[in-house]
Design a protein around this motif. Structure first.
Motif, PDB file in Angstrom:
ATOM      1  N   GLU A 206      11.071  -3.379   6.988  1.00  0.00           N
ATOM      2  CA  GLU A 206       9.836  -2.851   5.941  1.00  0.00           C
ATOM      3  C   GLU A 206       8.595  -2.299   6.508  1.00  0.00           C
ATOM      4  N   PRO A 207       8.173  -0.990   5.811  1.00  0.00           N
ATOM      5  CA  PRO A 207       7.470  -1.316   6.303  1.00  0.00           C
ATOM      6  C   PRO A 207       6.128  -1.440   5.395  1.00  0.00           C
ATOM      7  N   ARG A 208       5.033  -1.528   5.921  1.00  0.00           N
ATOM      8  CA  ARG A 208       3.729  -2.783   5.153  1.00  0.00           C
ATOM      9  C   ARG A 208       3.674  -2.216   3.744  1.00  0.00           C
ATOM     10  N   LYS A 260       3.884  -9.391  10.593  1.00  0.00           N
ATOM     11  CA  LYS A 260       3.038  -8.994   9.291  1.00  0.00           C
ATOM     12  C   LYS A 260       1.662 -10.528   9.022  1.00  0.00           C
ATOM     13  N   ASN A 284       1.743   2.145   0.527  1.00  0.00           N
ATOM     14  CA  ASN A 284       2.987   2.025   0.755  1.00  0.00           C
ATOM     15  C   ASN A 284       3.036   3.491   1.832  1.00  0.00           C
ATOM     16  N   GLU A 285       3.211   2.913   3.036  1.00  0.00           N
ATOM     17  CA  GLU A 285       2.650   3.286   4.286  1.00  0.00           C
ATOM     18  C   GLU A 285       4.355   3.814   4.934  1.00  0.00           C
ATOM     19  N   SER A 286       4.218   4.703   5.414  1.00  0.00           N
ATOM     20  CA  SER A 286       5.637   5.305   6.345  1.00  0.00           C
ATOM     21  C   SER A 286       5.146   4.903   7.691  1.00  0.00           C
ATOM     22  N   ARG A 287       6.455   4.889   8.361  1.00  0.00           N
ATOM     23  CA  ARG A 287       6.934   4.716   9.525  1.00  0.00           C
ATOM     24  C   ARG A 287       6.094   4.738  10.799  1.00  0.00           C
ATOM     25  N   GLU A 289       2.738   5.379  10.194  1.00  0.00           N
ATOM     26  CA  GLU A 289       1.588   4.695  10.044  1.00  0.00           C
ATOM     27  C   GLU A 289       1.452   3.921  10.714  1.00  0.00           C
ATOM     28  N   THR A 290       3.256   2.836  10.454  1.00  0.00           N
ATOM     29  CA  THR A 290       3.452   1.547  11.196  1.00  0.00           C
ATOM     30  C   THR A 290       2.756   1.395  12.428  1.00  0.00           C
ATOM     31  N   THR A 709       7.209   7.275  16.991  1.00  0.00           N
ATOM     32  CA  THR A 709       8.483   6.911  15.275  1.00  0.00           C
ATOM     33  C   THR A 709       9.330   6.605  16.350  1.00  0.00           C
TER      34      THR A 709
ATOM     35  N   CYS B  39      12.143   4.822   7.334  1.00  0.00           N
ATOM     36  CA  CYS B  39      11.476   5.738   8.495  1.00  0.00           C
ATOM     37  C   CYS B  39      11.170   6.941   7.871  1.00  0.00           C
TER      38      CYS B  39
END
Ligand code: FES
Ligand code: FES
Lengths: 813, 174
Positions: A206-208, A260, A284-287, A289-290, A709, B39
């Motif tokens: 789960e992204p941040r 986290k 809500n970030e994208s992967r 960005e994570t 990615t 993703c």
């Protein structure tokens, strides 16, 4: 007499959590939608190191759907907000301010430069492209050794150096052991190696995300965090929000692994933006960005020297580390190598020990805790060097370990670091693992393959380990200059109907705590497992706590629950005596019932709860409540251990590694729920094996993350991993009443060296004594082709060359 | 653009932007938040749903492409309070931890079993290659899929029918 109820602790209960998770009724932070909610997106620096000359947000401000655009000067006009670091490891540690948004300079690719708030997330992201930032590039600093060399360009010009802090421990000076230099200079055998812990991405699925609602009488923040309580305190301290006006909720959280654990600039931005706009805001970030902006883990260079007698008695261990902090100090990242410092001696009786770590700034994403935090790195180093020492001495690596480990009858044992290991039985775990693995059979097969020159060679990798779990005794953390305690809080509310609410300050993110904690409470109070509800992850209902990391949820949080339950029973006892008209001393409590000794007369805890609710007939002066509160601060860590054995087949023509079998026997003390323990071990193994074989970040020379990615960063799939044989031995911890030791990190800690040892064992006869992780087919093939030289002796420079050439072909950083 | 999609048995007609991905349509417009996004490169499989009976990564399908189609999400699997046998097998075999990958894993597993009702370990591992899980190490997921296969094999009872039913929900219509 009442029938004995089968105890819950020790039962492989199916998890309570599953029902909502398998039906899609989960509450992830990204699922939260509030009336009038806006969406925030962050513009991130494409440069690893650059001055910000100007930012033009005018076009973005008029883009469709955009409500506001903020730069650092808008969000933080006085430039006063700095992200917190909770671990000043030395009094002179550098602490460059990490702004919420970069104002004048960016120090890693991915650092936030501006934020857009719009009606929809898509509009916010579209508008990011309308922001015009002019950068003036500065030198990129990626290599730790280059960063601390004289005349190196500086990440933070005003700090005067890229060294943040140097932290040392010396057993001679501490009086816990001998002098390592003497041990090495007088030793019969000395082996020296350099190991690299590549940089990893925690990669929770789960992204941040966070959502901030400023519309009530207080600020409410939902965040995909491991640490809601710490986040609340830190947010209050960082932004000056009165703490009682801030409520932090960690709803369902999709994995953490230490990733986290931070207090995020994005969380601070969301709080500031929501307050300014008076509207709920979601980030809500994208992967991608994570991968870029959430913290990374590991990233150490380890120079290890071990000394021994010819007959294999280890006499000294010297560890010199370079630890890459990235561009700033993370929340606890500064202390990660220090946690590891206490684990290099592992399960062995090492008489002299010296550790020194230099924390280094580079123009990269911050590093911070990642599953095991410091302890996997340490275990890797000692287990790799033990294998190298065994080769040097010409003995079986398992025999060498046996010769040096702490014997079962020697516990409790105080190590060269001054830690007292409470209990352990390395013999039992190893014997079981050997038997499950068919150690002797595989060794025989290895010989055969070697003799026949089979193109597929077999290697056997051993890794024994222990770790300090249950972070942590507050006074120990204090002695290490950590900024908070290590206690945990729990409360129990007996409801009038006999059901039980348990409030804990630990915060689960996928481990199955609701199930395990319920099992504990069911036993303690003699209530049904189903009658227990666990409340956690909300600072309003679980009003104090230290959250979840370092396998502390059971051995600290679980014990707080036990203590709270004991108080409930103690409170109920005088009431029971009153209702049964007997003396308190005549009562015994078991299976949820107070029984008058030697009689059938009894009353259950549920009856007492109802009587307390009615409060018609209570003893004089007794408060009508069965609720309780307890805070537990452990006296010691717990020390799980285990023996992991790996058989790897290496195709010498292609470099491909196949794990043929993986056997581990872990001793986590009493297993509250063996099913959950097994699952934790599986997941940990996958992560540790992934470090050995698959994962690692790479940057190009401009500092751009080229593994940004899931298409480039190789997170293993089901097809990449084998099935594992896992088993347990059970040596109860003597430092807590449950006898539990903790399991969250075990698999990750032990598996990386087991796999690397196996691969090197398979190809050692080609002259290979090290291969840098991850052991990609290219690197393995190259090692087979060229061999490597012993890095132990004077040929150190040569070894560096060898590793360098492997590096080049492997295409790593 | 105006599209009509039947999701978990209910028909929805909505205006969508041409660029809207199916997963965002499901989550944001229809409130089907059981399907999640892990993703932005179609690598993780967290967003897997069934489109006309076949598993797709809903982040790689435009909402307009689903016009006129039937979509089954994790939220539409349990019927009359009965879990789908694959859901049950995930629970029974402790095949999930944080649960974030789980909806996608379950949807993919159902599709896998429809193609191969009795997969060996390797076939399960390969069939789940497009779905990433960070928590479980996959072992219990593999076990769950094979357990579900057993429970759904012919003669294993009424649950056995479920697999074909789910698979062809779009084709046969409800
Ligand atoms: S979100 Fe669709 S594959 Fe990752
Ligand atoms: S259960 Fe957490 S990612 Fe699979």
């Amino acid at each position: 007499m009442t029938a004995t109820i089968e105890p819950e602790v020790g039962k492989s209960r199916r998890r309570k959590e599953d029902e909502r998770l398998i039906t899609g009724r989960t509450r992830w932070t990204d699922n939260i939608t509030l009336p009038g909610m806006l969406h925030m997106a962050v513009l991130r620096s494409p440069f690893a190191h650059a001055k910000i000359v100007s930012i033009d947000t005018s076009a973005a401000k008029s883009a469709p759907g955009v409500v506001a655009v903020f730069t650092a000067r808008d969000l933080d006009p006085d430039s006063s907000i700095g992200m917190p670091c909770a671990w000043p490891i030395t009094p002179d540690m550098k602490a460059p301010r990490r702004p919420v948004l970069a104002a004048d300079q960016v120090n890693f690719a991915g650092e936030g430069v501006a934020v857009v708030v719009a009606r929809t997330s898509a509009e916010a992201h579209d508008a990011l492209e309308e922001i015009d930032v002019e950068y003036d590039e500065l030198p990129v600093i990626l290599d730790m050794e280059a960063a601390i060399a004289d005349g190196a360009p500086l990440v933070h010009e005003d700090q005067g150096s890229n060294t943040s802090a140097v932290w040392k421990f010396d057993s001679g000076e501490a009086g816990t052991g001998g002098n390592v230099e003497e041990a090495i200079s007088s030793a019969e055998v000395v082996v020296k190696r350099r190991f690299r812990q590549q940089r990893l991405v925690p990669a929770f699925m789960e992204p941040r995300a966070c959502v901030v609602d400023p519309t009530g009488t207080q600020l409410t923040m939902w965040s995909a965090t491991q640490v809601p309580h710490i986040l609340r305190v830190m947010s209050a301290l960082t932004l000056g929000i009165p703490e009682h006006k801030l409520r932090v909720i960690a709803p369902d959280v999709g994995g953490g692994f230490g990733g986290k654990i931070g207090v995020l600039p994005e969380e601070m931005m969301s709080l500031l933006v929501a307050q300014k706009l008076g509207k709920p805001v979601k980030w809500n970030e994208s992967r991608s960005e994570t991968m870029l902006a959430a913290h990374h883990g590991r990233d150490q260079i380890q120079d290890i020297t071990i000394s021994a007698t010819r007959d294999g008695q280890v006499t000294g261990l010297k560890v010199e580390l370079l630890a890459n902090l990235g561009a700033y100090n993370g929340l606890v990242g500064t202390g990660v190598p220090i946690l590891g410092a206490f684990m290099f001696n592992a399960i062995y009786k090492i008489p002299a020990y010296h550790f020194a770590c230099t924390n280094v700034y580079t123009t990269t994403t911050l590093t911070d805790a990642y599953r095991g935090a410091g302890r996997p790195e340490a275990t890797f180093a000692i287990e790799r060097i033990m294998d190298e020492l065994a080769v040097e001495l010409g003995v079986d690596p398992l025999e060498l370990r046996e010769k040096n480990w702490i014997k079962h009858e020697e516990f409790p044992f105080t190590t060269v670091c001054g830690l007292t290991y409470d209990s352990g039985n390395y013999e039992a775990a190893t014997a079981k693992a050997k038997q499950l693995f068919d150690y002797d059979g595989l060794r025989a097969e290895q010989e055969k393959r070697r003799a026949s020159g089979d193109k597929v060679q077999l290697g056997i990798g051993i890794s024994t380990f222990t770790e300090m779990c249950g972070l942590a005794p507050s006074r120990v953390l204090g002695s290490l200059d950590y900024g908070a305690g290590g206690w945990e809080h729990a409360a129990i509310r007996m409801l009038p109907t006999g059901k039980v609410e348990v409030i804990t300050g630990a915060s689960a993110h996928g481990q199955g705590h609701e199930t395990a904690w319920s099992q504990i409470v069911a036993d303690q109070l003699g209530v049904a497992f189903e009658d227990v509800e666990i409340i956690h992850g909300d600072t309003q209902s679980s009003h104090k706590g230290m959250d979840t990391y370092g396998s502390r949820s059971l051995v600290v949080g679980g014990i707080a629950i036990v203590k709270a339950a004991e108080k409930v029973v103690a409170k109920a006892k005088p009431i029971a005596a009153h209702l049964l008209e007997c003396a308190e001393d005549d009562l015994e409590f078991a299976n949820g019932k107070f029984t008058v000794k030697g009689t059938d007369t009894s009353t259950g805890i549920a009856d007492i709860a109802l009587a307390v609710f009615a409060a018609h007939n209570l003893p004089d002066g007794v408060e009508p409540s069965l609720d309780s509160d307890a805070t537990f601060d452990p006296e010691n860590f717990s020390y799980p251990h285990g023996t992991h054995l790996c058989a790897a087949e290496v195709d010498t023509e292609t470099g491909r590694v196949k794990l043929r079998s993986y056997v581990c026997v872990d001793d986590v003390g009493v297993a509250v729920n063996p099913l959950i323990v097994e699952g934790q071990v599986h997941g940990g193994l996958a992560q540790g094996i992934a470090q050995a074989l698959f994962e690692g970040t790479e940057h190009d020379e401009s500092g751009t993350l080229t593994t940004g990615t899931f298409a480039d960063y190789l997170l293993p799939s089901a097809a990449d991993l084998p099935s594992f044989t896992t088993d347990r031995t059970e040596t109860p911890s003597t430092t807590n009443p449950l006898g539990a030791k903790g399991v969250g990190e075990a698999g990750t800690i032990a598996s990386t060296p087991a796999v690397v040892n196996a691969v090197i064992d398979a190809v050692r006869h080609f002259g290979v004594n090290d291969i840098e992780m991850p052991l990609t087919p290219m690197r393995v093939w190259h090692a087979v082709q060229h061999g490597t030289t012993d890095a132990g002796g004077p040929g150190r420079g040569e070894a560096g060359g060898g590793l360098g050439s492997i590096d080049a072909s492997g295409g790593a950083q | 653009m105006r599209i009509t999609v039947t999701v978990d048995g209910t028909k929805y007609t909505d205006e969508v932007e041409p660029r809207t991905l199916l997963v965002h349509h499901l989550r944001e417009k229809l409130g089907k938040v059981g399907t999640v996004v892990g993703c932005d490169t179609s690598n993780c499989g967290a967003c897997t749903v069934h489109l006309d009976g076949h598993s797709v990564k809903s982040c790689s399908v435009l909402a307009v492409q689903a016009d006129g189609c039937e979509v089954t999400t994790i939220e539409g699997l349990a019927r009359d309070g009965q879990l789908h046998p694959v859901q049950k097998a995930f629970h029974d075999n402790h095949a999930l931890q944080c649960g974030f990958c789980t909806p996608g894993m379950i949807m993919q597993s159902i599709d896998l079993l429809a193609d191969n009702p009795d997969p060996d370990e390797q076939a399960v591992r390969e069939g789940l290659e497009g779905n990433l899980c960070r928590c479980t190490g996959y072992q219990n997921i593999v076990r769950a899929v094979r357990d579900a296969a057993q429970n759904m094999s012919p003669g294993a009872g009424p649950e056995a029918e479920r697999i074909t039913e789910t698979k062809h929900v779009g084709v046969g219509g409800d």
